[in-house]
Structures are given as structure tokens and as C-alpha cells.
Design a protein around this motif. Structure first.
Motif, mmCIF file in Angstrom:
data_model
loop_
_atom_site.group_PDB
_atom_site.id
_atom_site.type_symbol
_atom_site.label_atom_id
_atom_site.label_comp_id
_atom_site.label_asym_id
_atom_site.label_seq_id
_atom_site.Cartn_x
_atom_site.Cartn_y
_atom_site.Cartn_z
ATOM 1 N N UNK A 85 0.841 -1.211 0.000
ATOM 2 C CA UNK A 85 0.000 0.000 0.000
ATOM 3 C C UNK A 85 0.869 1.252 0.000
ATOM 4 N N UNK A 86 1.975 1.221 0.765
ATOM 5 C CA UNK A 86 2.808 2.417 0.876
ATOM 6 C C UNK A 86 3.735 2.594 -0.330
ATOM 7 N N UNK A 87 4.537 1.576 -0.648
ATOM 8 C CA UNK A 87 5.563 1.712 -1.680
ATOM 9 C C UNK A 87 5.047 1.517 -3.100
ATOM 10 N N UNK A 88 4.074 0.673 -3.277
ATOM 11 C CA UNK A 88 3.598 0.381 -4.634
ATOM 12 C C UNK A 88 2.382 1.234 -4.974
ATOM 13 N N UNK A 89 1.408 1.301 -4.070
ATOM 14 C CA UNK A 89 0.191 2.079 -4.331
ATOM 15 C C UNK A 89 0.372 3.558 -4.030
ATOM 16 N N UNK A 90 1.392 3.904 -3.242
ATOM 17 C CA UNK A 90 1.679 5.309 -2.964
ATOM 18 C C UNK A 90 0.844 5.909 -1.838
ATOM 19 N N UNK A 91 0.224 5.083 -1.008
ATOM 20 C CA UNK A 91 -0.584 5.593 0.104
ATOM 21 C C UNK A 91 0.339 6.091 1.218
ATOM 22 N N UNK A 92 -0.095 7.130 1.909
ATOM 23 C CA UNK A 92 0.706 7.676 3.007
ATOM 24 C C UNK A 92 0.528 6.815 4.251
#
Length: 162
Positions: A123-130
Motif C-alpha cells: 500500500x505504501x511503496x507500490x500504491x503510494x498511500x501515506x
């Protein structure tokens, strides 16, 4: 008319193109062009055949120039010069295979345990979520999100170093 003057036309266009094979191609294209009926009577058929042939030669010269410019641009973009020699910047076949294997290993590791840490990492590194968005989605603290990312990174490093 074309058949009767074929040898003379080949000699003429050999002088213009510098190649007997190219001249033969031009005469063949003249044949294809004159196979279609002319819109009106032709006063001097031999001169007409020469004009058609010269137009074909000019078209071929222009196409060759375009091809050379296009190819030169491609070579300029895809190669670099080292020590006066052109060097292809593309990876070698071996490097490409190693890269694909590394990506396959990484994909397998991303889908494996620890599942919670990997879900947060994706979610953080691939999807770009904070971190705040992930914490709100999963109902955990931002500190827990940071710890999950750290665990996932340690797991990935270990898996890729093996």
C-alpha cells in the motif's frame, strides 16, 4: 515500347542510381506504373518512360534520406560512444535474464509472509498511500505502519540477498 527499350532504360538508370540492381528495380516500377492506362495520348513515349523513371529514382533517393535520418536518430538515442566506438546501452541477454529472475523472486517475496507487513508495504511503496492513510484504513497507529514497513524491508533484503 518499354520492352523494346528495356536495355537502354536499364543502362540509363544504372548511370543515375549507380547500381544495376537498382536500375532493374526502377525499370520494373516503370512497368508497374505504365501498366495503368494514361489519361491521354503520349506524344513521346520514350521521354515519358524516362520521366516516370526519374520520378521513381527521386522518390527512392528521398525515401533513402528519410530512412538514414530516422536510423541515425535511433542509433543516437540507443547507443553511446566510448573510446571512439559505438556501445549499445541495452542490457545483455544475461543481465536481462538475471533481472527477470530477480523480479520474479521479489514478486514471490511480496506475496509471502509476513502478510500484514507486506500488505502495508504494498500500500505504501507500490500504491503510494501515506502512512496516515494506511493507518486509517487498517485501524492501526502510524507507528505500527512504520514498523510494518521496516519489517517488510528487512524481509525483502534478506530474501533478495539469499
Amino acid at each position: 515500347m518499354l520492352a523494346a527499350n528495356r536495355a537502354q532504360l536499364v543502362r540509363f538508370f544504372t548511370g543515375r542510381t549507380g547500381s544495376v540492381a537498382e536500375a532493374e528495380d526502377v525499370v520494373q516500377e516503370i512497368w508497374l506504373h505504365v501498366a495503368e492506362p494514361a489519361p491521354g495520348p503520349i506524344a513521346n513515349p520514350l521521354a515519358y518512360l524516362h520521366r516516370v523513371g526519374m520520378n521513381i529514382v527521386l522518390d527512392r533517393v528521398r525515401a533513402g534520406g528519410r530512412r538514414q535520418r530516422r536510423d541515425a536518430g535511433y542509433v543516437e538515442v540507443t547507443t553511446s560512444v566510448a573510446g571512439g566506438e559505438a556501445v549499445d546501452d541495452a542490457p545483455s541477454a544475461f543481465d536481462a535474464v538475471v533481472g527477470r529472475e530477480r523480479i520474479a523472486r521479489l514478486a514471490a517475496v511480496l506475496s509471502g509472509p509476513p502478510e500484514g507487513a507486506m500488505r502495508v508495504f504494498r500500500r505504501h511503496r507500490i500504491d503510494g498511500a501515506s502512512h496516515a492513510e494506511i493507518a486509517a484504513e487498517l485501524g492501526i497507529s502510524r507507528s505500527a505502519v512504520e514498523k510494518h514497513v521496516a519489517v517488510a524491508l528487512r524481509h525483502l533484503r534478506k530474501a533478495l540477498d539469499d
